[in-house]
Motif scaffolding. Sequence first.
Motif, PDB file in Angstrom:
ATOM      1  N   THR A   6       0.801  -1.227   0.000  1.00 51.64           N
ATOM      2  CA  THR A   6       0.000   0.000   0.000  1.00 51.64           C
ATOM      3  C   THR A   6       0.828   1.268   0.000  1.00 51.64           C
ATOM      4  N   PHE A   7       1.866   1.317   0.833  1.00 49.86           N
ATOM      5  CA  PHE A   7       2.586   2.585   1.011  1.00 49.86           C
ATOM      6  C   PHE A   7       4.027   2.512   0.510  1.00 49.86           C
ATOM      7  N   ARG A   8       4.302   1.602  -0.392  1.00 51.06           N
ATOM      8  CA  ARG A   8       5.685   1.435  -0.844  1.00 51.06           C
ATOM      9  C   ARG A   8       6.255   2.696  -1.501  1.00 51.06           C
ATOM     10  N   GLU A   9       5.392   3.479  -2.127  1.00 50.40           N
ATOM     11  CA  GLU A   9       5.875   4.667  -2.844  1.00 50.40           C
ATOM     12  C   GLU A   9       6.012   5.879  -1.930  1.00 50.40           C
ATOM     13  N   LYS A  10       5.632   5.728  -0.656  1.00 52.31           N
ATOM     14  CA  LYS A  10       5.669   6.866   0.270  1.00 52.31           C
ATOM     15  C   LYS A  10       6.765   6.695   1.317  1.00 52.31           C
ATOM     16  N   ARG A  11       7.471   7.778   1.570  1.00 53.84           N
ATOM     17  CA  ARG A  11       8.384   7.800   2.703  1.00 53.84           C
ATOM     18  C   ARG A  11       7.610   8.355   3.887  1.00 53.84           C
TER      19      ARG A  11
END
Length: 289
Positions: free
Chosen positions: A35-40
């Motif tokens: 779900t959040f792989r693209e977010k730091r």
Amino acid sequence: MHYEGMMIRPPSEANSILLQVTLGCSHNKCTFCGTFREKRFNIKKDDIIFEDIEFARKYCQRQNRLFICDGDAMIVPQKRLVKILKQIKDRLPWVERVGLYANTKGIGMKTDEQLKQLHDLGVKIAYMGLESGDDQVLKDIVKGADSAKMIKMGKRVKASGIKLSVTVIIGIGGKKRSEIHAGETGRVLSAIDPDFVGALSLMLTPGTELYDQYERGEFELITPKQMLEELGLMFASTHLSNGFFHANHASNYLPIRAKLPEEKEQTLELISQALNGKLALRPEHMRAL
């Protein structure tokens, strides 16, 4: 609203105001979740958050619930989280319930008094991803906590007065640990005694470590029938004093919603009928995350 990237919320928050306070997930290592792989991970600035609260004040007056996104808002430092909750209370006085995701790390950073303070400021429900009660499975999926920690943190949330909804995943142990995963998950759920249990069925997501393990033959998916068998064993092993066990997520083959302990036997009979082919299962093309 200043939304960034993909956002998720629990099914029960479908009609809630969605206030994005954090970006992504502070853990972001679970092998099944993309779900959040693209977010730091980051906590948004207060002025942006307060602008969004003002937007909700103008345009969301019919919604009496608010959900704080993203992955684990409980990890926001207490002073900042209190400031945000007070702003919600002041500017959105019609909001009756604030909900958020909470992992064991975030819960562990709060004292019992701080958890109680969050409850008093409007946080009425927290959603915690247990996924499995089997310590080996928790290690394999890199959950970041063992079953003992899950039990301890879940009970602390409940003791504060905040209602607790715990998510588990049918099939996350694969074929190898299916039976152990089901029984151990029931054990841990019984020890936590949450207000709600939400059972999802595993759907592999490309780009995740678990999907790659499946492609390499290192993880074996269980069949729809085995998913039902696992659900039946997990449900039979779960003893709640006064809670709901939901398996009506779109990923599940057999939607169930049971009040425990009152509806336990009739729900087990329903699962048995499905296993014997007397009830139709949700078709594969209709399953979704």
